[in-house]
Write an enzyme that holds these catalytic residues in place. Structure first.
Site, PDB file in Angstrom:
ATOM      1  N   ARG A 103     -10.579  -2.726 -51.434  1.00  0.00           N
ATOM      2  CA  ARG A 103     -11.277  -2.612 -49.997  1.00  0.00           C
ATOM      3  C   ARG A 103     -12.413  -1.822 -50.152  1.00  0.00           C
ATOM      4  NH1 ARG A 103      -8.959  -2.945 -44.277  1.00  0.00           N
ATOM      5  NH2 ARG A 103      -8.586  -4.760 -44.832  1.00  0.00           N
ATOM      6  N   HIS A 130     -13.870 -11.128 -46.125  1.00  0.00           N
ATOM      7  CA  HIS A 130     -12.475 -11.029 -45.800  1.00  0.00           C
ATOM      8  C   HIS A 130     -11.719 -12.295 -46.297  1.00  0.00           C
ATOM      9  CE1 HIS A 130      -9.217  -8.602 -45.116  1.00  0.00           C
ATOM     10  NE2 HIS A 130      -9.310  -8.489 -43.745  1.00  0.00           N
ATOM     11  N   GLN A 133      -8.020 -12.549 -45.299  1.00  0.00           N
ATOM     12  CA  GLN A 133      -7.853 -12.918 -44.016  1.00  0.00           C
ATOM     13  C   GLN A 133      -8.056 -14.177 -43.651  1.00  0.00           C
ATOM     14  OE1 GLN A 133      -6.869 -10.712 -41.344  1.00  0.00           O
ATOM     15  NE2 GLN A 133      -6.339 -12.366 -40.511  1.00  0.00           N
ATOM     16  N   ASP A 222     -12.822 -11.041 -33.272  1.00  0.00           N
ATOM     17  CA  ASP A 222     -12.761  -9.707 -34.152  1.00  0.00           C
ATOM     18  C   ASP A 222     -13.435  -8.517 -33.182  1.00  0.00           C
ATOM     19  OD1 ASP A 222     -12.475  -8.124 -36.233  1.00  0.00           O
ATOM     20  OD2 ASP A 222     -13.945  -8.976 -37.370  1.00  0.00           O
ATOM     21  N   CYS A 261      -7.916 -11.198 -36.049  1.00  0.00           N
ATOM     22  CA  CYS A 261      -7.425 -10.473 -37.206  1.00  0.00           C
ATOM     23  C   CYS A 261      -6.670  -9.228 -37.451  1.00  0.00           C
ATOM     24  CB  CYS A 261      -8.650 -10.603 -38.333  1.00  0.00           C
ATOM     25  SG  CYS A 261      -9.975  -9.414 -37.552  1.00  0.00           S
ATOM     26  N   ARG A 289      -0.521 -12.964 -43.493  1.00  0.00           N
ATOM     27  CA  ARG A 289      -1.091 -12.232 -44.537  1.00  0.00           C
ATOM     28  C   ARG A 289      -0.011 -12.035 -45.708  1.00  0.00           C
ATOM     29  NH1 ARG A 289      -5.594  -8.996 -43.559  1.00  0.00           N
ATOM     30  NH2 ARG A 289      -5.391  -8.794 -45.753  1.00  0.00           N
TER      31      ARG A 289
HETATM   32  N1   CP Z   1      -6.725  -7.600 -40.507  1.00  0.00           N
HETATM   33  C1   CP Z   1      -6.699  -6.620 -41.561  1.00  0.00           C
HETATM   34  O1   CP Z   1      -7.195  -6.704 -42.496  1.00  0.00           O
HETATM   35  O2   CP Z   1      -6.483  -5.369 -41.247  1.00  0.00           O
HETATM   36  P1   CP Z   1      -6.191  -4.024 -41.856  1.00  0.00           P
HETATM   37  O3   CP Z   1      -7.576  -3.529 -41.651  1.00  0.00           O
HETATM   38  O4   CP Z   1      -5.102  -3.299 -41.122  1.00  0.00           O
HETATM   39  O5   CP Z   1      -5.763  -4.338 -43.323  1.00  0.00           O
HETATM   40  N1  NVA Z   2     -14.525  -6.795 -39.328  1.00  0.00           N
HETATM   41  C1  NVA Z   2     -13.593  -5.929 -39.490  1.00  0.00           C
HETATM   42  C2  NVA Z   2     -12.438  -6.642 -39.965  1.00  0.00           C
HETATM   43  C3  NVA Z   2     -11.153  -5.399 -39.816  1.00  0.00           C
HETATM   44  C4  NVA Z   2      -9.903  -6.200 -40.556  1.00  0.00           C
HETATM   45  C5  NVA Z   2     -14.198  -4.806 -40.230  1.00  0.00           C
HETATM   46  O1  NVA Z   2     -14.614  -4.992 -41.184  1.00  0.00           O
HETATM   47  O2  NVA Z   2     -13.792  -3.769 -39.965  1.00  0.00           O
END
Ligand code: CP
Ligand code: NVA
Length: 302
Positions: A103, A130, A133, A222, A261, A289
Site C-alpha cells: 500500500r 484500489h 476494494q 468514499d 469502501c 474484502r
Molecule cells: N477500504 C479500505 O481499504 O480500508 P482500509 O484503509 O482500512 O484498509
Molecule cells: N480514497 C481513500 C480510500 C481509503 C480506503 C484513500 O485513498 O484514502
C-alpha cells in the site's frame, strides 16, 4: 497472471475467475472447511499508509490458507525505496517470500516492485487505484443483485483511486457508472476515455449528484480527503458541499443499495442515517474484502 496491480490490467475472464473463486471459497470457509494451500508460504505486506480492512483481511486470509503474513511498517525498513533502491528490495524479498503486497502513495512504487520481483506483487491501494476494494465491491454487487450486467452505479464524490478502479471494473464486467464530483475533482479524462473504449458508455461524469442517482441500483461514496491529502481537508470540505449522500439524495433512488469502501466520515460524505439504513450494504462489502483476497492469494501464490 503474475501480479494483481490494477483492474485495468486484468482481462474480463481473469476477473470473473477471481470472483467465482471468491464465492466458492466464501461458501467453503463458512461451512467450517479449510484449504491449507499456502502452508509454508509467506506474504510480505508493505504499508506506507494506515489500514484496518486491507491489513486485517489479508493477514487473516493468509493465515486461513495456512500461510504466514508479515506486516511491515515503513519505519521498520527505513522507508520504502529510501534506505535502499526499490529494485534491490524487490529482489531481496523475492528470495525470502512467496508474495509481496504493498500500500503506497505513488502507483509507480508497486509497478517498480512488480518489475523487479520474481514473486507476485499485489496492489493494496495506491493514490491511483484500489483494485482489491473494487473486486470486493463487485463481488458484493453480484451477491445482492444476482448479476452484474446492466447494473448502474451512482458514485458521488471524489474522482479518486476508488472511483477509478470501480469504473474499470464496470467497463470489464458490463456495468455502468455515473460519477458526480464537484468541478476540479472529476475522474481524469484519460481514465474516462479508456473505460469507454473498453465498453462504450461505461463512465459518465457529471457535476450534479441529483442527476447521477436517477435510476441507480447502487449509490456509492468514499471520503472527500484521501490518505495523503490531509493538508487540503478544509478546502475539500468546502468544495464538496452539496455532495453528501444524505436522505434527501437517496430519496431520488429509494431502492438503491448504499455502498462505501470505509472508513466513513459521517456528517461529511455520508450521513449516519444513510450508513445505518436498511439499504446499506457497507458491512457485506467490508466482509467481502476477506473473501476476495483469500481467492486472490490462492490464485497467485499456490
Ligand atoms: N477500504 C479500505 O481499504 O480500508 P482500509 O484503509 O482500512 O484498509
Ligand atoms: N480514497 C481513500 C480510500 C481509503 C480506503 C484513500 O485513498 O484514502
Amino acid at each position: 497472471m503474475k501480479d494483481f496491480l490494477s483492474v485495468s490490467s486484468c482481462s474480463t475472464d481473469e476477473l470473473l475467475e477471481l470472483l467465482d473463486l471468491s464465492d466458492t471459497l466464501k461458501k467453503f470457509y463458512k461451512k467450517g472447511n479449510r484449504d491449507l494451500c499456502l502452508a509454508g508460504k509467506s506474504l510480505v505486506m508493505l504499508f506506507e499508509k494506515p489500514s484496518l480492512r486491507t491489513r486485517m483481511s489479508f493477514q487473516i486470509a493468509m493465515a486461513q490458507l495456512g500461510g504466514h503474513p508479515i506486516y511491515v511498517k515503513p519505519e521498520d525498513i527505513g522507508g520504502i525505496g529510501k534506505r535502499e533502491p526499490l529494485k534491490d528490495m524487490a529482489r531481496v524479498l523475492s528470495r525470502y517470500a512467496n508474495g509481496i503486497m504493498a500500500r503506497t502513495f505513488a502507483h509507480e512504487t508497486v509497478l517498480e516492485l512488480a518489475k523487479y520481483a520474481d514473486v507476485p506483487v499485489i496492489n493494496a491501494l495506491t493514490d491511483w487505484s484500489h483494485p482489491c476494494q473494487a473486486m470486493a465491491d463487485i463481488m458484493t454487487i453480484r451477491e445482492h443483485f444476482g448479476k452484474l450486467n446492466g447494473i448502474k452505479i451512482a458514485y458521488i464524490g471524489d474522482g479518486n483511486n476508488v472511483a477509478r478502479s470501480l469504473a474499470f471494473g464496470c467497463a470489464k464486467l458490463g456495468m455502468k457508472i455515473v460519477i458526480a464530483s464537484p468541478r476540479g475533482y472529476e475522474l481524469d479524462e484519460k481514465s474516462i476515455t479508456r473505460t469507454n473504449e473498453i465498453a462504450a458508455g461505461t463512465t459518465v461524469q457529471t457535476n450534479n449528484p441529483h442527476d447521477a442517482v436517477q435510476g441507480a441500483d447502487i449509490i456509492y461514496t468514499d471520503t472527500w480527503v484521501s490518505m495523503g491529502q490531509e493538508d487540503e481537508k478544509q478546502k475539500r470540505i468546502a468544495d464538496f458541499k452539496g455532495f453528501a449522500v444524505d436522505s434527501a439524495l437517496v430519496s431520488a433512488a429509494p431502492k438503491a443499495k448504499i455502498m462505501h469502501c470505509l472508513p466513513a466520515y459521517r456528517g461529511y460524505e455520508i450521513t449516519d442515517e444513510v450508513m445505518e439504513s436498511q439499504n446499506s450494504i457497507v458491512f457485506d462489502e467490508a466482509e467481502n474484502r476477506l473473501h476476495f483476497q483469500r481467492a486472490l492469494l490462492k490464485k497467485l501464490l499456490s
